[in-house]
Scaffold this active site. Structure first.
Site, PDB file in Angstrom:
ATOM      1  N   TYR A 141       6.095  20.219  27.593  1.00 40.40           N
ATOM      2  CA  TYR A 141       6.871  19.266  28.388  1.00 40.40           C
ATOM      3  C   TYR A 141       6.944  17.894  27.731  1.00 40.40           C
ATOM      4  O   TYR A 141       7.875  17.133  27.967  1.00 40.40           O
ATOM      5  CB  TYR A 141       6.240  19.101  29.779  1.00 40.40           C
ATOM      6  CG  TYR A 141       6.754  20.049  30.832  1.00 40.40           C
ATOM      7  CD1 TYR A 141       6.773  21.420  30.610  1.00 40.40           C
ATOM      8  CD2 TYR A 141       7.199  19.572  32.060  1.00 40.40           C
ATOM      9  CE1 TYR A 141       7.218  22.290  31.584  1.00 40.40           C
ATOM     10  CE2 TYR A 141       7.660  20.433  33.034  1.00 40.40           C
ATOM     11  CZ  TYR A 141       7.666  21.785  32.804  1.00 40.40           C
ATOM     12  OH  TYR A 141       8.108  22.636  33.780  1.00 40.40           O
ATOM     13  N   LYS A 192      -1.439  32.348  25.659  1.00 39.55           N
ATOM     14  CA  LYS A 192      -0.698  33.336  24.870  1.00 39.55           C
ATOM     15  C   LYS A 192      -1.321  33.292  23.481  1.00 39.55           C
ATOM     16  O   LYS A 192      -0.643  33.053  22.470  1.00 39.55           O
ATOM     17  CB  LYS A 192       0.804  32.983  24.887  1.00 39.55           C
ATOM     18  CG  LYS A 192       1.708  34.035  24.275  1.00 39.55           C
ATOM     19  CD  LYS A 192       1.867  35.292  25.109  1.00 39.55           C
ATOM     20  CE  LYS A 192       2.689  36.330  24.357  1.00 39.55           C
ATOM     21  NZ  LYS A 192       2.723  37.644  25.028  1.00 39.55           N
ATOM     22  N   ASP A 224       1.736  36.895  30.038  1.00 37.04           N
ATOM     23  CA  ASP A 224       2.625  37.974  30.505  1.00 37.04           C
ATOM     24  C   ASP A 224       1.864  38.913  31.436  1.00 37.04           C
ATOM     25  O   ASP A 224       2.356  39.305  32.501  1.00 37.04           O
ATOM     26  CB  ASP A 224       3.273  38.726  29.326  1.00 37.04           C
ATOM     27  CG  ASP A 224       2.298  39.095  28.214  1.00 37.04           C
ATOM     28  OD1 ASP A 224       1.116  38.673  28.253  1.00 37.04           O
ATOM     29  OD2 ASP A 224       2.714  39.825  27.293  1.00 37.04           O
ATOM     30  N   ASP A 248       3.803  25.958  35.534  1.00 38.01           N
ATOM     31  CA  ASP A 248       5.053  25.757  36.268  1.00 38.01           C
ATOM     32  C   ASP A 248       5.579  27.117  36.738  1.00 38.01           C
ATOM     33  O   ASP A 248       5.929  27.302  37.906  1.00 38.01           O
ATOM     34  CB  ASP A 248       6.081  25.078  35.351  1.00 38.01           C
ATOM     35  CG  ASP A 248       7.426  24.886  36.026  1.00 38.01           C
ATOM     36  OD1 ASP A 248       7.433  24.455  37.194  1.00 38.01           O
ATOM     37  OD2 ASP A 248       8.456  25.186  35.390  1.00 38.01           O
ATOM     38  N   ASP A 252       5.280  29.135  40.794  1.00 34.18           N
ATOM     39  CA  ASP A 252       6.430  29.601  41.596  1.00 34.18           C
ATOM     40  C   ASP A 252       6.214  31.059  42.012  1.00 34.18           C
ATOM     41  O   ASP A 252       6.501  31.447  43.150  1.00 34.18           O
ATOM     42  CB  ASP A 252       7.745  29.486  40.813  1.00 34.18           C
ATOM     43  CG  ASP A 252       8.465  28.162  41.060  1.00 34.18           C
ATOM     44  OD1 ASP A 252       7.769  27.156  41.326  1.00 34.18           O
ATOM     45  OD2 ASP A 252       9.713  28.118  40.989  1.00 34.18           O
TER      46      ASP A 252
END
Ligand code: IPM
Ligand code: MG
Length: 362
Positions: A141, A192, A224, A248, A252
């Protein structure tokens, strides 16, 4: 003692949901003599329209001087074609960065009354209580260089940089371990590391920090797999800690386990627990102005503010209990509506919570 709260309603449904949270805080302010003072300011598209900046200097001053910040949401169709540097989202990112709010807590709790509102089977989600700790001021970000450049062949190329220094990882690591210590003492770090060096370092540093917390069981998971596990068997998690972008996305996903994204509050804290509090959902321009948005995530964010920045756990408990009682009264905003319930508006939900506070045992 007075506590100054900067109130930044922002865009879309932001002003509607903030009004309900203020209603709830106003009630407790009088009832428990909390000494809260509110000062409103501009952020996001609303700020851009008025000042040309999504995070104007007056708001920078206001949030620096405040003890805590309560924010609605930013963004909307109207500002989508603006240059990225002045888009509403930049206001929010600027605020997080300016106050160094690196530790973002996003609790996903399923209220038992909403088990049927989730798209997942109730046995998968019932009793769910997860805390996602998202790093909020670093990673892709904020990494440099970034931009869109023109290659020699005339083609455009977009690029961003995923970068974390050891100290940034260590800082969010300590934050997450301390939270895990107060809960069920299990922390899952999501990365990751099989592909990205940056998160290989993330994993290494998390393991090092973990040595200082022998009472917390640390595990690592690729992002994942974590996204799959969140919908397959979410109750395996207690606390999750992850990077800005993975957090982020995963938060959700987690929100839908609780029935609606309209239920998830958040706290964004600096090293001294000064904080900004906001629902994790966005400005929902498709439903703004209709009085149908769910104010509970914002009301629950106000409860987090009382708990984490002002250390008034008793007041936070009262709000959380009142939300529980409001749901027990079988009233629902549209996003959490199910058959047999009474559908109510944003402000009626705020009123129901205030009534529940009034009726509740002190
Ligand atoms: C969130 C939001 C923000 C983010 C946007 C509005 C910039 O999605 O708080 O999760 O990406 O962090
Ligand atoms: Mg988000």
């Amino acid at each position: 003692m007075t506590q100054k709260i900067a109130v930044l309603p922002g865009d879309g449904i932001g002003p509607e949901i903030i009004e309900e949270a203020i209603k709830v805080l106003d009630f407790l302010n009088t009832d428990m003599a909390l000494g809260l003072e509110f000062e409103h300011g501009l952020i996001g598209g609303a700020a851009y329209d008025e000042t040309g900046s999504p995070f104007p200097a007056t708001t920078v001053e206001l949030v620096k001087q405040a003890d805590a910040v309560l924010l609605g949401a930013v963004g909307g169709y109207k500002w989508e074609s603006l240059d990225i540097a002045v888009r509403p989202e930049k206001g929010l990112l600027g605020l997080r960065s300016e106050l160094q709010l690196f530790s973002n807590l996003r609790p996903a709790i399923l209220y038992p009354q909403l088990a049927d509102a989730s798209t997942l089977k109730s046995e998968v989600v019932s009793g769910l209580d997860i805390m996602i700790v998202r790093e909020l001021t670093g990673g892709i970000y904020f990494g440099q260089p970034r931009g869109i450049r023109i290659l020699e062949n005339g083609e455009k190329q977009g690029y961003n940089t995923l970068v974390y220094s050891e100290s940034e990882i260590r800082r969010i690591g300590h934050s997450a371990f301390r939270i895990a210590q107060k809960r069920n003492k299990r922390l899952c770090s999501v990365d990751k590391a099989n592909v990205l060096e940056c998160t290989e370092l993330w994993r290494e540093v998390m393991s090092e920090v973990g040595k200082e917390y022998p009472d917390v069981e640390l595990s690592h998971m690729y992002v994942d797999n974590a996204s799959m596990q969140l919908v397959r068997a979410p109750k395996q998690f207690d606390v999750m800690v992850t990077t800005n972008m993975f957090g982020d996305i995963l938060s959700d996903t987690a929100s839908m386990l609780t029935g609606s994204i309209g239920m998830l509050p958040s706290a964004s804290l600096d090293v001294n627990s000064k904080g900004m509090y906001e629902p994790i959902h966005g400005s929902a321009p498709d439903i703004s102005g209709q009085g149908i948005a769910n104010p509970l995530a914002t009301i629950l964010s106000a409860a987090m503010m009382l708990r984490y920045t002002f250390n008034i756990g008793a007041a936070a408990d009262r709000i959380e209990q009142a939300v529980h009682d409001a749901l027990d009264a079988n009233v629902r905003t549209a996003d959490i509506y199910s058959a047999g319930m009474q559908k109510i508006s944003t402000s009626e939900m705020g009123d129901t919570v205030v009534n529940a506070l009034q009726a509740g045992v002190k």
